[in-house]
Enzyme design. Structure first.
Site, PDB file in Angstrom:
ATOM      1  N   ASP A 135       0.834  -1.197   0.000  1.00 54.90           N
ATOM      2  CA  ASP A 135       0.000   0.000   0.000  1.00 54.90           C
ATOM      3  C   ASP A 135       0.875   1.256   0.000  1.00 54.90           C
ATOM      4  O   ASP A 135       2.016   1.224   0.496  1.00 54.90           O
ATOM      5  CB  ASP A 135      -0.892   0.029   1.245  1.00 54.90           C
TER       6      ASP A 135
ATOM      7  N   TYR B  65       6.336  -8.413   8.691  1.00 57.67           N
ATOM      8  CA  TYR B  65       5.988  -6.991   8.808  1.00 57.67           C
ATOM      9  C   TYR B  65       6.184  -6.510  10.235  1.00 57.67           C
ATOM     10  O   TYR B  65       6.052  -7.293  11.188  1.00 57.67           O
ATOM     11  CB  TYR B  65       4.520  -6.764   8.456  1.00 57.67           C
TER      12      TYR B  65
ATOM     13  N   ASP C 127      -6.628   2.132   7.954  1.00 52.92           N
ATOM     14  CA  ASP C 127      -5.316   2.788   8.097  1.00 52.92           C
ATOM     15  C   ASP C 127      -5.532   4.291   8.045  1.00 52.92           C
ATOM     16  O   ASP C 127      -6.673   4.766   8.238  1.00 52.92           O
ATOM     17  CB  ASP C 127      -4.326   2.285   7.038  1.00 52.92           C
TER      18      ASP C 127
ATOM     19  N   ARG D 216      -3.757  -4.539   7.452  1.00 56.86           N
ATOM     20  CA  ARG D 216      -4.821  -3.592   7.835  1.00 56.86           C
ATOM     21  C   ARG D 216      -6.033  -4.346   8.393  1.00 56.86           C
ATOM     22  O   ARG D 216      -6.644  -3.926   9.378  1.00 56.86           O
ATOM     23  CB  ARG D 216      -5.255  -2.765   6.624  1.00 56.86           C
TER      24      ARG D 216
END
Length: 236
Positions: free
Chosen positions: A48, A76, A90, A182
């Site tokens: 993203d 992550y 987000d 997310r």
């Protein structure tokens, strides 16, 4: 390096750039350096715009390996703000609801995180590239339409609490292809009887490739200067 025959390169995608921005920038510079009109360049695993970190870029015939590379395990580091939600899960969208956080403790967070390790079901975010009747989900969402998305089976290999400064927590996630961090933030918020959204995300590893092996877009010119010169010398 033989970019037409195919090379696999590793980049650290900057904040606010789309994955396509990075691919397009590299393709443009590569074409100019090689003095060709076009060359195949693609990426394995979209990030993203509000995420940074490891992105694999393939050139030439190596683009045929994109599907294979996308199946590698990813790691992550994500920062979540508890007690607030947004439609995009987000910072792309404004906060749309506020929830209590007074009952949340570090112990509760750790207990909830343990519940997400293993095989789980996850409904992708409506603001995602998932396709619904031939259109991207985010396109429908931005038109204000309802987006029916089915849950997917995913695997979370590791989920570690790195920092807990409530209402903000930082976690490390090791997961399978197709995991939306997310959406994981949304689900963690719900499991805490509250809400949550992502305020920062960095992909720190894809397969065995870590951030320290990645180049930034600012290094592309120097990289091509070295590698293309080497290619020319080898062909003499």
């Amino acid at each position: 390096m033989d970019f037409i025959e195919g090379e696999i390169l590793y980049f650290n995608k900057p904040l606010t750039w789309t994955s396509f921005d990075l691919v397009n920038k590299f393709r443009y510079k590569l074409c100019r350096k090689l003095k060709v009109k076009k060359i195949k360049v693609g990426h394995a695993g979209t990030l993203d715009p509000l995420a940074t970190g490891v992105m694999i870029v393939c050139t030439g015939k190596a683009t045929k390996r994109i599907d294979e590379l996308q199946y590698q395990t990813k790691e992550y580091v994500a920062t979540l703000k508890l007690g607030e939600t947004t439609p995009s899960f987000d910072l792309e969208k404004e906060v749309d609801a506020v929830y209590p956080t007074e009952h949340i403790t570090r112990e509760l967070v750790e207990k909830v995180l343990r519940g997400f390790v293993g095989t789980i079901q996850q409904v992708p975010p409506v603001f995602s590239a998932c396709k619904v009747e031939g259109k991207r989900a985010y396109e429908l969402a931005r038109e204000g339409k309802e987006v029916p998305l089915k849950s997917k089976t995913l695997v979370i290999d590791e989920l570690e609490l790195l920092e807990c400064e409530l209402p903000v927590i930082k976690i490390r996630v090791v997961c399978s292809k197709g995991t939306y961090i997310r959406a994981l933030a949304r689900d963690i918020g719900q499991a805490l009887d509250s809400g949550a959204h992502l305020i920062a995300l960095e992909r720190t590893r894809v397969g065995e490739v870590t951030l320290d092996r990645c180049m930034s877009p600012d290094e592309i010119d120097d990289f091509l200067e070295r590698t293309v010169v080497m290619t020319n010398e080898e062909n003499k």
